[in-house]
Design a protein around this motif. Structure first.
Motif, PDB file in Angstrom:
ATOM      1  N   PRO A 151      46.368  48.236  45.774  1.00 23.20           N
ATOM      2  CA  PRO A 151      45.805  49.580  45.661  1.00 23.20           C
ATOM      3  C   PRO A 151      44.660  49.893  46.622  1.00 23.20           C
ATOM      4  O   PRO A 151      44.256  51.052  46.745  1.00 23.20           O
ATOM      5  N   GLY A 152      44.133  48.879  47.290  1.00 25.05           N
ATOM      6  CA  GLY A 152      42.983  49.114  48.155  1.00 25.05           C
ATOM      7  C   GLY A 152      43.376  49.656  49.514  1.00 25.05           C
ATOM      8  O   GLY A 152      44.552  49.869  49.824  1.00 25.05           O
ATOM      9  N   GLN A 153      42.362  49.877  50.342  1.00 28.30           N
ATOM     10  CA  GLN A 153      42.565  50.321  51.716  1.00 28.30           C
ATOM     11  C   GLN A 153      43.416  49.294  52.466  1.00 28.30           C
ATOM     12  O   GLN A 153      43.229  48.081  52.319  1.00 28.30           O
ATOM     13  N   LYS A 154      44.361  49.780  53.255  1.00 28.61           N
ATOM     14  CA  LYS A 154      45.138  48.892  54.111  1.00 28.61           C
ATOM     15  C   LYS A 154      44.202  48.047  54.961  1.00 28.61           C
ATOM     16  O   LYS A 154      43.228  48.564  55.517  1.00 28.61           O
ATOM     17  N   ARG A 155      44.502  46.738  55.080  1.00 31.24           N
ATOM     18  CA  ARG A 155      43.583  45.859  55.801  1.00 31.24           C
ATOM     19  C   ARG A 155      44.313  44.680  56.444  1.00 31.24           C
ATOM     20  O   ARG A 155      45.344  44.220  55.947  1.00 31.24           O
ATOM     21  N   GLY A 156      43.765  44.213  57.528  1.00 28.13           N
ATOM     22  CA  GLY A 156      44.213  42.974  58.137  1.00 28.13           C
ATOM     23  C   GLY A 156      43.225  41.872  57.823  1.00 28.13           C
ATOM     24  O   GLY A 156      42.049  42.121  57.542  1.00 28.13           O
ATOM     25  N   GLY A 157      43.697  40.629  57.886  1.00 31.38           N
ATOM     26  CA  GLY A 157      42.816  39.486  57.674  1.00 31.38           C
ATOM     27  C   GLY A 157      42.250  39.373  56.283  1.00 31.38           C
ATOM     28  O   GLY A 157      41.133  38.879  56.092  1.00 31.38           O
ATOM     29  N   ALA A 158      43.004  39.826  55.260  1.00 30.80           N
ATOM     30  CA  ALA A 158      42.511  39.752  53.885  1.00 30.80           C
ATOM     31  C   ALA A 158      42.479  38.314  53.400  1.00 30.80           C
ATOM     32  O   ALA A 158      43.303  37.482  53.788  1.00 30.80           O
ATOM     33  N   ALA A 159      41.530  38.016  52.520  1.00 32.44           N
ATOM     34  CA  ALA A 159      41.505  36.733  51.825  1.00 32.44           C
ATOM     35  C   ALA A 159      42.373  36.842  50.575  1.00 32.44           C
ATOM     36  O   ALA A 159      42.430  37.895  49.941  1.00 32.44           O
ATOM     37  N   MET A 160      43.033  35.730  50.205  1.00 31.54           N
ATOM     38  CA  MET A 160      43.948  35.767  49.069  1.00 31.54           C
ATOM     39  C   MET A 160      43.981  34.395  48.410  1.00 31.54           C
ATOM     40  O   MET A 160      44.030  33.367  49.089  1.00 31.54           O
ATOM     41  N   PHE A 161      43.930  34.367  47.075  1.00 28.03           N
ATOM     42  CA  PHE A 161      43.986  33.107  46.339  1.00 28.03           C
ATOM     43  C   PHE A 161      44.448  33.387  44.913  1.00 28.03           C
ATOM     44  O   PHE A 161      44.529  34.544  44.486  1.00 28.03           O
ATOM     45  N   SER A 162      44.761  32.326  44.174  1.00 26.03           N
ATOM     46  CA  SER A 162      45.193  32.432  42.783  1.00 26.03           C
ATOM     47  C   SER A 162      44.339  31.533  41.904  1.00 26.03           C
ATOM     48  O   SER A 162      43.989  30.411  42.302  1.00 26.03           O
ATOM     49  N   ILE A 163      44.012  32.033  40.713  1.00 28.40           N
ATOM     50  CA  ILE A 163      43.367  31.225  39.681  1.00 28.40           C
ATOM     51  C   ILE A 163      44.160  31.467  38.400  1.00 28.40           C
ATOM     52  O   ILE A 163      44.270  32.609  37.938  1.00 28.40           O
ATOM     53  N   GLY A 164      44.705  30.400  37.815  1.00 28.24           N
ATOM     54  CA  GLY A 164      45.621  30.599  36.697  1.00 28.24           C
ATOM     55  C   GLY A 164      46.826  31.387  37.167  1.00 28.24           C
ATOM     56  O   GLY A 164      47.377  31.141  38.245  1.00 28.24           O
ATOM     57  N   ASN A 165      47.241  32.364  36.397  1.00 32.34           N
ATOM     58  CA  ASN A 165      48.371  33.208  36.791  1.00 32.34           C
ATOM     59  C   ASN A 165      47.965  34.355  37.697  1.00 32.34           C
ATOM     60  O   ASN A 165      48.809  34.980  38.336  1.00 32.34           O
ATOM     61  N   ASN A 166      46.680  34.673  37.738  1.00 33.69           N
ATOM     62  CA  ASN A 166      46.216  35.868  38.440  1.00 33.69           C
ATOM     63  C   ASN A 166      46.076  35.645  39.944  1.00 33.69           C
ATOM     64  O   ASN A 166      45.745  34.548  40.406  1.00 33.69           O
ATOM     65  N   VAL A 167      46.307  36.716  40.688  1.00 36.84           N
ATOM     66  CA  VAL A 167      46.222  36.712  42.149  1.00 36.84           C
ATOM     67  C   VAL A 167      45.065  37.614  42.560  1.00 36.84           C
ATOM     68  O   VAL A 167      44.874  38.699  42.003  1.00 36.84           O
ATOM     69  N   PHE A 168      44.300  37.176  43.570  1.00 35.95           N
ATOM     70  CA  PHE A 168      43.134  37.920  44.024  1.00 35.95           C
ATOM     71  C   PHE A 168      43.243  38.198  45.520  1.00 35.95           C
ATOM     72  O   PHE A 168      43.582  37.305  46.297  1.00 35.95           O
ATOM     73  N   GLN A 173      39.509  43.691  57.127  1.00 32.22           N
ATOM     74  CA  GLN A 173      39.074  44.716  58.072  1.00 32.22           C
ATOM     75  C   GLN A 173      40.124  45.821  58.200  1.00 32.22           C
ATOM     76  O   GLN A 173      41.322  45.544  58.265  1.00 32.22           O
ATOM     77  N   TYR A 174      39.646  47.047  58.211  1.00 34.99           N
ATOM     78  CA  TYR A 174      40.540  48.184  58.450  1.00 34.99           C
ATOM     79  C   TYR A 174      40.481  48.558  59.923  1.00 34.99           C
ATOM     80  O   TYR A 174      39.408  48.751  60.503  1.00 34.99           O
ATOM     81  N   PRO A 182      34.582  46.953  58.431  1.00 34.39           N
ATOM     82  CA  PRO A 182      34.620  45.852  57.463  1.00 34.39           C
ATOM     83  C   PRO A 182      34.896  46.371  56.056  1.00 34.39           C
ATOM     84  O   PRO A 182      34.464  47.463  55.681  1.00 34.39           O
ATOM     85  N   LEU A 183      35.632  45.587  55.290  1.00 37.23           N
ATOM     86  CA  LEU A 183      35.944  45.926  53.904  1.00 37.23           C
ATOM     87  C   LEU A 183      35.412  44.817  52.992  1.00 37.23           C
ATOM     88  O   LEU A 183      35.556  43.633  53.306  1.00 37.23           O
ATOM     89  N   HIS A 184      34.819  45.209  51.870  1.00 37.49           N
ATOM     90  CA  HIS A 184      34.197  44.251  50.970  1.00 37.49           C
ATOM     91  C   HIS A 184      34.831  44.228  49.586  1.00 37.49           C
ATOM     92  O   HIS A 184      34.522  43.341  48.776  1.00 37.49           O
ATOM     93  N   ASP A 185      35.710  45.182  49.284  1.00 34.56           N
ATOM     94  CA  ASP A 185      36.259  45.291  47.941  1.00 34.56           C
ATOM     95  C   ASP A 185      37.253  44.174  47.641  1.00 34.56           C
ATOM     96  O   ASP A 185      37.865  43.600  48.538  1.00 34.56           O
ATOM     97  N   GLY A 209      31.179  42.101  58.129  1.00 33.00           N
ATOM     98  CA  GLY A 209      32.160  41.529  57.215  1.00 33.00           C
ATOM     99  C   GLY A 209      32.797  40.271  57.754  1.00 33.00           C
ATOM    100  O   GLY A 209      32.255  39.592  58.628  1.00 33.00           O
ATOM    101  N   ARG A 210      33.983  39.942  57.232  1.00 30.08           N
ATOM    102  CA  ARG A 210      34.731  38.753  57.650  1.00 30.08           C
ATOM    103  C   ARG A 210      36.221  39.105  57.700  1.00 30.08           C
ATOM    104  O   ARG A 210      36.691  39.988  56.984  1.00 30.08           O
ATOM    105  N   ILE A 211      36.956  38.382  58.538  1.00 33.44           N
ATOM    106  CA  ILE A 211      38.418  38.506  58.548  1.00 33.44           C
ATOM    107  C   ILE A 211      39.042  37.110  58.503  1.00 33.44           C
ATOM    108  O   ILE A 211      38.488  36.155  59.059  1.00 33.44           O
ATOM    109  N   ARG A 212      40.167  37.012  57.813  1.00 35.41           N
ATOM    110  CA  ARG A 212      40.917  35.759  57.693  1.00 35.41           C
ATOM    111  C   ARG A 212      40.033  34.613  57.194  1.00 35.41           C
ATOM    112  O   ARG A 212      40.064  33.501  57.746  1.00 35.41           O
TER     113      ARG A 212
END
Length: 339
Positions: A151-168, A173-174, A182-185, A209-212
Motif C-alpha cells: 500500500p505504500g509509495q512505489k519504491r526501489g531498494g526496499a528492505a524486507m524480512f519476516s518474523i513469524g508468519n508476518n512480512v515486513f 527510495q522513490y 528517501p522513504l522511511h515508512d 535515507g537508505r536503499i537496499r
C-alpha cells in the motif's frame, strides 16, 4: 618446465629443486574443499590419488553457476533447498546433488528494484516495477499467487524480512525520473488476512535515507544495516517483532552498500559490500548478546558487491555479484563456509 594442478586448475610455481616444488594454491573451484594434485614435467604426468583438504574458511565450490547474479531480488531458504532469483527465473539449489534447477516466475526482474523473504511456509516478493507488485510462492508445489498490493509509495531498494508468519516491507527510495526521494515508512503484511497495516517508520536520517539495506532475523528481532548513500552512514537498527518498535544498535565498523546477509550460529553477518574504502570480501559479524560488530573471515581473496548469501542446513554460502579490481568474473561463483 614444471606444471602443478589442483584439480583441473594450474597453480603458480614459486620455486623448487630436485626434491620439492613450492606453489601457490589456486583460487579453485574445490567442491567439498577437497582436490587431487597432479604434476606434469615435460611429457610425463603424475597424479596423487590421495585427496588434500583446502583449509581456507571460505572455499569457492563452483564457478559454473547456471545464472549470472547481480543485484537481483535476492534469495531465501527452506529446510532442504535454497532459492535465488536471477536471469528472469527462480533457481532452486539441491545440496544433495549440488545442482540448480530454474523455474519460471510470473513477473520480470529489474536491477535493484525487488525484494524477497520467506516466513517458514511461503516466500513473498515485492516487485515495485509493476501494478501487481506483491506475490506469494509456495515451495511445496512451485505455485505463485498474486496477493494484496503493497500500500505504500512505489519504491526501489526496499528492505524486507519476516518474523513469524508476518512480512515486513519498508524504507527505500522513490525515483520520479527527475529526482530521488528517501522513504522511511514501514508496513506489515498478515498472510492469514491478506492485509497490510502501517507500522512505526524507520527514520535513518531525514534527507538521504537508505536503499537496499541488508536484514537478518534472530529470534523475534530483525536487524537492518548497510544501504549507505554517503560516507557517514554507519548506522544499524533493531526491530522488535513483539513491540513492533525500532531502536538503534551499535554502528557498523565501516560504511557499506550493495550487501548481502545471512545468519549463522545465532549471529548475523553482512558481506559482499561495496562503498567507501571496502574491498568487498569483508564479512561483518554481529552478536546480539553483546551488541558488537567484528570482522569475520574474508569471503575469498576477491572482493564483490551486489551478491547473494544464504544459510542452508546450517552452512553459509555467498555468491554472485560484481567486482572491479580484476578481470575475474565472480558473478557465476559460489563460496561455502567450512568452519
Amino acid at each position: 618446465q614444471n606444471h602443478v594442478y589442483f584439480g583441473g586448475t594450474e597453480a603458480e610455481v614459486i620455486s623448487g629443486d630436485t626434491k620439492r616444488l613450492l606453489v601457490t594454491i589456486p583460487y579453485g573451484p574445490f567442491p567439498d574443499a577437497k582436490t587431487k594434485v597432479s604434476v606434469r614435467i615435460a611429457e610425463t604426468s603424475v597424479v596423487d590419488n590421495n585427496e588434500i583438504c583446502i583449509l581456507d574458511p571460505w572455499v569457492m565450490v563452483t564457478d559454473q553457476l547456471p545464472f549470472t547474479y547481480y543485484s537481483n531480488i535476492g534469495s531465501f531458504t527452506t529446510e532442504d533447498h535454497a532459492y535465488v532469483f536471477s536471469d528472469e527465473k527462480l533457481w532452486v539449489y539441491n545440496p544433495e546433488d549440488k545442482k540448480w534447477k530454474g523455474e519460471e516466475i510470473p513477473f520480470s526482474i529489474t536491477y535493484g528494484i525487488g525484494s524477497s523473504t520467506y516466513n517458514g511456509r511461503k516466500a513473498y516478493v515485492y516487485n515495485s516495477d509493476y501494478d501487481d507488485n506483491f506475490w506469494e510462492y509456495n515451495p511445496a508445489n512451485s505455485q505463485w499467487i498474486k496477493k494484496a498490493d503493497f500500500p505504500g509509495q512505489k519504491r526501489g531498494g526496499a528492505a524486507m524480512f519476516s518474523i513469524g508468519n508476518n512480512v515486513f516491507v519498508g524504507v527505500g527510495q522513490y525515483d520520479s525520473g527527475l529526482s530521488q526521494s528517501p522513504l522511511h515508512d514501514f508496513y506489515k503484511y498478515d498472510p492469514a488476512k491478506n492485509q497490510w497495516v502501517e507500522i512505526q517508520s524507520l527514520v535513518t536520517d531525514q534527507y538521504t535515507g537508505r536503499i537496499r539495506m541488508s536484514s537478518f532475523v534472530i529470534g523475534d528481532n530483525a536487524y537492518l544495516a548497510g544501504g549507505a548513500l554517503n560516507s557517514e552512514h554507519y548506522g544499524a537498527w533493531k526491530f522488535n517483532g513483539l513491540t513492533e518498535k525500532w531502536e538503534r544498535i551499535a554502528d557498523m565498523p565501516e560504511v557499506v552498500s550493495y550487501t548481502a546477509s545471512f545468519v549463522y550460529k545465532g549471529k548475523g553477518y553482512i558481506t559482499t559490500a561495496g562503498g567507501w574504502g571496502v574491498l568487498g570480501n569483508e564479512c561483518y559479524q554481529y552478536d546480539p548478546t553483546t551488541n558488537k560488530w567484528e570482522l569475520f573471515y574474508p569471503v575469498g581473496p576477491l572482493g564483490r558487491y551486489n551478491g547473494f548469501a544464504f544459510t542452508l542446513r546450517g552452512i553459509p554460502y555467498v555468491g554472485g555479484g560484481y567486482q572491479s579490481f580484476s578481470s575475474v568474473n565472480v558473478s557465476n561463483q559460489m563460496l561455502q563456509l567450512f568452519d
